[in-house]
Design a protein around this motif. Structure first.
Motif, PDB file in Angstrom:
ATOM      1  N   MET A 336       0.843  -1.161   0.005  1.00  0.00           N
ATOM      2  CA  MET A 336       0.057   0.133   0.013  1.00  0.00           C
ATOM      3  C   MET A 336       0.975   1.174   0.102  1.00  0.00           C
ATOM      4  N   GLN A 337       1.561   1.590  -1.030  1.00  0.00           N
ATOM      5  CA  GLN A 337       2.562   2.337  -1.196  1.00  0.00           C
ATOM      6  C   GLN A 337       2.092   3.730  -0.788  1.00  0.00           C
ATOM      7  N   PRO A 354       7.212  -6.434  10.308  1.00  0.00           N
ATOM      8  CA  PRO A 354       7.517  -6.924   9.027  1.00  0.00           C
ATOM      9  C   PRO A 354       8.457  -5.734   8.484  1.00  0.00           C
ATOM     10  N   GLU A 355       9.692  -6.646   8.023  1.00  0.00           N
ATOM     11  CA  GLU A 355      10.586  -5.803   7.136  1.00  0.00           C
ATOM     12  C   GLU A 355      10.350  -4.847   6.287  1.00  0.00           C
ATOM     13  N   ASN A 356       9.203  -5.210   5.518  1.00  0.00           N
ATOM     14  CA  ASN A 356       9.199  -4.472   4.376  1.00  0.00           C
ATOM     15  C   ASN A 356       7.882  -3.142   4.678  1.00  0.00           C
ATOM     16  N   LEU A 357       7.758  -3.177   5.832  1.00  0.00           N
ATOM     17  CA  LEU A 357       7.021  -1.805   6.214  1.00  0.00           C
ATOM     18  C   LEU A 357       7.809  -0.545   5.892  1.00  0.00           C
ATOM     19  N   GLY A 358       9.084  -0.847   5.717  1.00  0.00           N
ATOM     20  CA  GLY A 358      10.135   0.323   5.515  1.00  0.00           C
ATOM     21  C   GLY A 358       9.928   0.831   3.937  1.00  0.00           C
ATOM     22  N   ASP A 359       9.068  -0.113   3.360  1.00  0.00           N
ATOM     23  CA  ASP A 359       8.922   0.252   1.837  1.00  0.00           C
ATOM     24  C   ASP A 359       7.909   1.123   1.532  1.00  0.00           C
ATOM     25  N   SER A 382      14.424   3.019   8.929  1.00  0.00           N
ATOM     26  CA  SER A 382      15.284   4.450   8.885  1.00  0.00           C
ATOM     27  C   SER A 382      15.219   5.160   7.393  1.00  0.00           C
ATOM     28  N   ALA A 383      14.524   4.268   6.334  1.00  0.00           N
ATOM     29  CA  ALA A 383      14.175   5.043   5.168  1.00  0.00           C
ATOM     30  C   ALA A 383      12.803   5.679   5.251  1.00  0.00           C
ATOM     31  N   LEU A 384      11.995   5.410   6.528  1.00  0.00           N
ATOM     32  CA  LEU A 384      10.541   6.007   6.588  1.00  0.00           C
ATOM     33  C   LEU A 384      11.020   7.584   6.785  1.00  0.00           C
TER      34      LEU A 384
END
Length: 490
Positions: A336-337, A354-359, A382-384
């Motif tokens: 859900m980008q 989830p690791e990919n929540l940072g996506d 950290s990317a958020l």
């Protein structure tokens, strides 16, 4: 006199509405007196304007009952009736069924009581049924299922009971369903997933039970989902992300003014805030809402919904907080980008983050507090670019990632996770006494920071919505940083 349109809105007129000169204008089709200070009652003689198509008396100081004579003609010309933001009391007159051409009916923000007349179902052209913030009780009439043209059903802040009528599945044009802060029970209907035009679904602060229907993921345009403060159980359906990237162009939530109320700290209300339709209502009159005091609404952000969704993107707002949900956070949420607000606090969620929540690159507010989540905070967080974060009161462990927006949050956002360490908590090789000192220091600023965090996060989210619904996000970046109105309520 052959006058067809009389528009005197947005003035400082006061006293009673001069009804005698008005009824002497038999050709009058449009009468707009909104945003004045007219007082007194609405006279029965208003029915003498037999070819009137639009009557807008919103945002005045009118009181007393809505006249039963308002639609006495067997065939009424009235298409738009706006009486919101007044002090009308008593019941909704059954005679409104005679307004057979009525398209938009807004009685919100009054003192109306009694039940919603089932006879409104005879208004086959009705698109807007808006009655939020009254004292209405009883069930939502099952007869409303015959309103095939209905787009907006907004009944928040009443005392409605019973269940959501199954017959509403026939109202396939519904864009906006908002039933928050009532006393509704039963399960969330599975058939809601069949409403392909649904953009906003707000069922916050009721007593719904059972699980979240996976079929909600079939709503191709669902951009705003608020189910907080119910008694929902079971798992978060991974299928909620099915519509990700599939919001199609042309879904309409046409030019409606809205208000987003930010909930402050130490509030009796839960969730991220209240999102309400706001056409024809004075901003200052928000203080009339009984919930203003005990919900501690600190700020109001208003704007206008746009006329279409041009990008094929996903949900913007997801609040499932204050329920009894369990199990893991579905990894599918990361698809859900364009999700801006994700609030899952105060549930019984377990497992790792989830690791990919940072996506989720547009995520602005993330609240996963008061669950039973465990393991490490993924480095991808950290990317958020977060403006609001709360991971407190879980079972997380390991070092807090030292870069990105995570470094901007105080200790309270991570506290009560016995295994977490690193800034802003004590370093991973320090003793417990240092941790206690640091926690005590952070609690001093907790209340002010919490209010700032929620307000900024909601504002960030709403800026996106304003920009998004009037055009593509990238092309409208300047609109993204614009807001129609901001007020401080305290």
């Amino acid at each position: 006199m052959n006058l067809v349109t009389l528009s005197l809105s947005n003035n400082n007129f006061s006293g009673e509405i001069p009804i005698s000169p008005l009824v002497a204008m038999p050709g009058l089709q449009i009468l707009e007196l909104a945003f004045n200070n007219f007082s007194g009652s609405l006279f029965n003689s208003i029915s003498n304007l037999t070819i009137l198509e639009l009557l807008d008396l919103s945002a005045n100081r009118l009181s007393g009952p809505i006249p039963h004579s308002i639609c006495t003609q067997s065939v009424s010309s009235l298409k738009v009736l706006y009486l919101q933001d007044n002090y009308f009391s008593g019941s909704i007159p059954d005679s409104l069924r005679n307004c057979t051409n009525l398209v938009s009916l807004d009685l919100s923000f009054n003192l109306l009581s009694g039940s919603i007349p089932a006879s409104l179902a005879s208004l086959s052209n009705l698109k807007d049924l808006i009655m939020w913030q009254n004292n209405l009780n009883g069930d939502i009439p099952a007869e409303l299922s015959s309103l095939k043209s209905l787009k907006n059903l907004l009944l928040d802040y009443n005392n409605l009971t019973g269940t959501i009528p199954d017959g509403l599945v026939n109202c396939t044009s519904l864009n906006w369903i908002s039933l928050a802060s009532n006393r509704l029970t039963g399960s969330i209907p599975i058939w809601i997933g069949k409403l392909e035009n649904l953009v906003i679904l707000i069922l916050r602060n009721n007593s719904f039970t059972g699980s979240i229907p996976p079929g909600l993921g079939d709503c191709k345009g669902l951009a705003w989902l608020d189910l907080n403060s119910n008694h929902l159980t079971g798992y978060i359906p991974p299928a909620l992300a099915k519509q990700s990237g599939k919001i199609v162009s042309g879904l309409l939530v046409v030019g409606r003014r809205y208000v987003q109320l930010s909930i402050g700290n130490n509030s009796q209300c839960h969730g991220t805030g209240s999102f309400l339709e706001f056409d024809g209502i004075r901003s200052d009159d928000l203080m009339r809402m009984p919930s203003t005091s005990y919900c501690n609404f600190t700020r109001a952000y208003t704007g206008f919904t746009g006329d279409n969704l041009r990008n094929n993107i996903s949900m913007l707002f997801l609040d499932l907080s204050y329920n009894q949900l369990e199990g893991h956070i579905p990894t599918e949420i990361s698809t859900m980008q364009y999700l801006m607000v994700l609030n899952l606090e105060h549930n019984r969620l377990t497992g790792p983050l989830p690791e990919n929540l940072g996506d989720i690159t547009h995520l602005g507010v993330l609240d996963l507090s008061h669950n039973m989540l465990e393991g490490r905070i993924p480095a991808s967080f950290s990317a958020l670019s977060l403006s609001g974060l709360d991971l407190s009161n879980n079972q997380l462990s390991g070092p807090i990632p030292e870069w990105g927006s995570l470094a901007t949050f105080p200790a309270y956002a991570f506290e009560n996770n016995s295994g977490l360490c690193g800034f802003p908590l004590p370093s991973c090789n320090s003793g417990s006494s240092s941790r206690d000192d640091r926690s005590q220091l952070s609690s001093t600023n907790h209340q002010s920071f919490q209010s700032w965090r929620i307000a900024l996060g909601l504002l960030f989210s709403l800026f996106f919505i304003i920009g998004f619904v009037i055009g593509q996000f990238v092309e409208q970046i300047l609109v993204y940083f614009g807001c129609d109105y901001v007020s401080v309520l305290y």
